[in-house]
Design an enzyme around this catalytic site. Structure first.
Site, PDB file in Angstrom:
ATOM      1  N   SER A   1       0.813  -1.237  -0.035  1.00  0.00           N
ATOM      2  CA  SER A   1       0.048   0.060  -0.073  1.00  0.00           C
ATOM      3  C   SER A   1       0.953   1.339   0.076  1.00  0.00           C
ATOM      4  O   SER A   1       1.722   1.385  -0.936  1.00  0.00           O
ATOM      5  CB  SER A   1      -0.995  -0.010   1.255  1.00  0.00           C
ATOM      6  OG  SER A   1      -1.878   0.986   1.080  1.00  0.00           O
TER       7      SER A   1
ATOM      8  N   HIS B   1      -7.362  -6.005   0.647  1.00  0.00           N
ATOM      9  CA  HIS B   1      -6.089  -5.080   0.813  1.00  0.00           C
ATOM     10  C   HIS B   1      -5.261  -5.448   1.968  1.00  0.00           C
ATOM     11  O   HIS B   1      -4.133  -5.430   1.812  1.00  0.00           O
ATOM     12  CB  HIS B   1      -6.879  -3.571   1.254  1.00  0.00           C
ATOM     13  CG  HIS B   1      -5.507  -2.656   1.109  1.00  0.00           C
ATOM     14  ND1 HIS B   1      -5.036  -2.206   0.085  1.00  0.00           N
ATOM     15  CD2 HIS B   1      -4.955  -1.958   2.278  1.00  0.00           C
ATOM     16  CE1 HIS B   1      -4.223  -1.320   0.438  1.00  0.00           C
ATOM     17  NE2 HIS B   1      -4.170  -1.109   1.776  1.00  0.00           N
TER      18      HIS B   1
ATOM     19  N   ASP C   1      -9.328  -6.161  -3.555  1.00  0.00           N
ATOM     20  CA  ASP C   1      -8.889  -5.132  -2.577  1.00  0.00           C
ATOM     21  C   ASP C   1      -9.835  -3.929  -2.590  1.00  0.00           C
ATOM     22  O   ASP C   1     -10.567  -3.374  -3.722  1.00  0.00           O
ATOM     23  CB  ASP C   1      -7.475  -4.654  -3.237  1.00  0.00           C
ATOM     24  CG  ASP C   1      -6.749  -3.671  -2.482  1.00  0.00           C
ATOM     25  OD1 ASP C   1      -7.436  -2.777  -1.601  1.00  0.00           O
ATOM     26  OD2 ASP C   1      -5.530  -3.522  -2.293  1.00  0.00           O
TER      27      ASP C   1
END
Length: 171
Positions: free
Chosen positions: A42, A146, A115
């Protein structure tokens, strides 16, 4: 900015932290300088890409998991009503899409197909723009979200990493 630390986290500051970490790893005699891999998930992927862009020659490979193309594109995806104002309010940018083509070491992109934060097409787009990499791999975790693609991916996830490491060792 966290816990009892002082200061405020920033794009520049996180980049400097990453550079200091790599510098430490390169100077530590206990760490094999020929086998340094950088991993980021991320926001960490954006920081890892920034580091790899500047220091590809010192990195054996980089792994970017559920990483976004830019903060601006994240605003477009997550807050479309705010997107029209982003030019006035946006203070952080992380233009990973602009940096990815300057990375010369191998790159493994891992994306969770489900995600809920970073749309999986961001990894696909980064993969397509990674034109400077010695080689690149895109691994998709079916039903991966995610935060737990690593857990959902199971043996196939681990095998994607193992295969990437083996391929990096061969060059």
């Amino acid at each position: 900015g966290y816990g009892n630390s002082e200061g405020t986290p920033s794009e520049e500051g996180l980049g400097l932290d990453a550079e200091a970490t790599l510098e430490y790893a390169l100077s530590d005699p206990e760490i094999n300088n020929d086998r340094i891999f950088v991993f980021g998930r991320s926001l960490g992927g954006a920081v890892a890409a920034q580091l790899a862009m500047k220091s590809s020659s010192h990195i054996k490979g980089v792994i970017l998991e559920n990483t976004f193309t830019s903060i601006g594109e994240m605003v477009d995806a997550l807050m479309p009503t705010v997107a029209v104002f982003k030019g006035f309010i946006q203070r952080i940018f992380y233009p990973t899409i602009d940096r990815i083509g300057k990375i010369t070491c191998p790159i493994l992109f891992v994306r969770g197909e489900s995600d809920e934060i970073v749309p999986s097409f961001h990894s696909q787009k980064l993969h397509e723009h990674a034109t400077g990499a010695k080689f690149k791999v895109l691994h998709t975790v079916k039903d991966g979200d995610h935060s737990s693609s690593w857990k959902i991916g199971g043996a196939e996830y681990i095998q994607a990493f193992a295969s990437f490491f083996q391929r990096c060792e061969a060059i």
